[in-house]
Motif scaffolding. Structure first.
Motif, PDB file in Angstrom:
ATOM      1  N   PRO A  62       0.841  -1.200   0.000  1.00 12.63           N
ATOM      2  CA  PRO A  62       0.000   0.000   0.000  1.00 12.63           C
ATOM      3  C   PRO A  62       0.875   1.248   0.000  1.00 12.63           C
ATOM      4  O   PRO A  62       1.981   1.250   0.565  1.00 12.63           O
ATOM      5  N   VAL A  63       0.392   2.294  -0.616  1.00 17.33           N
ATOM      6  CA  VAL A  63       1.196   3.505  -0.808  1.00 17.33           C
ATOM      7  C   VAL A  63       1.689   4.099   0.509  1.00 17.33           C
ATOM      8  O   VAL A  63       2.796   4.639   0.570  1.00 17.33           O
ATOM      9  N   ASP A  64       0.919   3.968   1.596  1.00 12.10           N
ATOM     10  CA  ASP A  64       1.347   4.561   2.864  1.00 12.10           C
ATOM     11  C   ASP A  64       2.507   3.796   3.515  1.00 12.10           C
ATOM     12  O   ASP A  64       3.060   4.239   4.513  1.00 12.10           O
ATOM     13  N   TYR A  65       2.920   2.678   2.938  1.00 15.96           N
ATOM     14  CA  TYR A  65       4.083   1.940   3.413  1.00 15.96           C
ATOM     15  C   TYR A  65       5.386   2.672   3.044  1.00 15.96           C
ATOM     16  O   TYR A  65       6.405   2.488   3.684  1.00 15.96           O
ATOM     17  N   PRO A  68       7.023   9.559   1.820  1.00 18.99           N
ATOM     18  CA  PRO A  68       6.548  10.508   0.803  1.00 18.99           C
ATOM     19  C   PRO A  68       7.629  10.962  -0.171  1.00 18.99           C
ATOM     20  O   PRO A  68       7.340  11.208  -1.345  1.00 18.99           O
ATOM     21  N   LYS A  79      -3.047   3.796  -4.957  1.00 22.72           N
ATOM     22  CA  LYS A  79      -3.398   3.044  -3.747  1.00 22.72           C
ATOM     23  C   LYS A  79      -2.253   2.141  -3.292  1.00 22.72           C
ATOM     24  O   LYS A  79      -2.135   1.832  -2.116  1.00 22.72           O
ATOM     25  N   GLU A 189      -5.772  -1.461  -4.348  1.00 23.54           N
ATOM     26  CA  GLU A 189      -5.043  -2.048  -3.237  1.00 23.54           C
ATOM     27  C   GLU A 189      -4.320  -3.289  -3.745  1.00 23.54           C
ATOM     28  O   GLU A 189      -4.711  -3.882  -4.750  1.00 23.54           O
TER      29      GLU A 189
END
Length: 191
Positions: A62-65, A68, A79, A189
C-alpha cells in the motif's frame, strides 16, 4: 513486507542489435557494414548474453508503506506501489573489468552499451509482467528524475528490498553497474 524475486529468461534481456550499436556510438545511418565489424559485434552480443545473470527483486505494498519523498509528483491517487531493482549481475561487470585490463576498448565499449540496452529491455518486460497482475498503473519511474533524488536508491535497495547483492554508493549509483531501480504506482489495493 517481504520482497519477491523474479528470474527472467535471458530472452527477456535481448536488446535489438541496432539499439545497442546506437548506444555504442554508431547511429543507424552510420552503422558499419564491414564483415569484421559485424562479426565482432555479434561475438560481443553472444558473449554478453552468455555472461549475464538477470534477476528482478520487487515489493508491492500500500502507498502509505513508502516514505513521501519516494513518491513522484505524477503518482497522485495511487493506492499501492511496486518498487523493483533489476540487475544483470556482477558477472558482466567482472567481464568488462577483465577486458578493460587487457586494453580491449572496443569490446568494453560494446559490452557496456549492450548491458545498458539489455537492462532496459528487462525493465520493459518486467513492467508488462506487473501490469498483467495489477492492471492500470502509472508510468514506470526511476529515482534521479523529478523530485525523487537518485540517492533514494539506498532506501530502495537497503531498506525496502533489503538486498545484499547490490551495493549503493553515496552518489546513489549502484553496483553491479547494469542495475536500475524503478517504481510503478497502482490505482488499487494490493491483490
Amino acid at each position: 513486507m517481504l520482497k519477491e524475486i523474479y528470474y527472467p529468461e535471458k530472452i527477456h534481456c535481448l536488446p535489438e542489435k541496432r539499439n545497442f550499436l546506437f548506444r555504442a556510438g554508431f547511429p543507424s545511418s552510420k552503422q558499419p557494414a564491414e564483415v569484421d565489424f559485424i562479426k565482432k559485434a555479434n561475438e560481443v552480443y553472444l558473449l554478453a548474453l552468455g555472461t549475464i545473470k538477470p534477476v528482478v527483486f520487487h515489493l508491492t505494498a500500500p502507498v502509505d508503506y513508502f516514505p513521501p519523498e519516494l513518491l513522484p509528483e505524477s503518482f497522485l491517487n495511487i493506492k499501492a506501489m511496486t518498487v523493483f531493482a533489476s540487475t544483470l549481475g556482477h558477472s558482466l561487470d567482472a567481464l568488462i573489468n577483465e577486458l578493460n585490463e587487457k586494453n580491449l576498448s572496443f569490446e568494453v565499449l560494446m559490452l557496456d552499451a549492450w548491458g545498458s540496452e539489455s537492462v532496459e529491455v528487462l525493465n520493459r518486460h518486467f513492467d508488462q509482467w506487473l501490469r498483467k497482475q495489477h492492471g492500470a498503473g502509472t508510468r514506470r519511474f526511476s529515482p534521479g528524475y523529478g523530485r525523487v533524488d537518485i540517492r533514494m536508491n539506498r532506501l530502495i535497495i537497503k531498506e525496502l528490498l533489503n538486498l545484499k547483492e547490490i551495493e549503493v554508493l553515496e552518489s546513489g549509483v549502484m553496483l553491479p553497474r547494469k542495475t536500475t531501480t524503478c517504481l510503478i504506482g497502482w490505482y488499487h489495493e494490493k491483490k
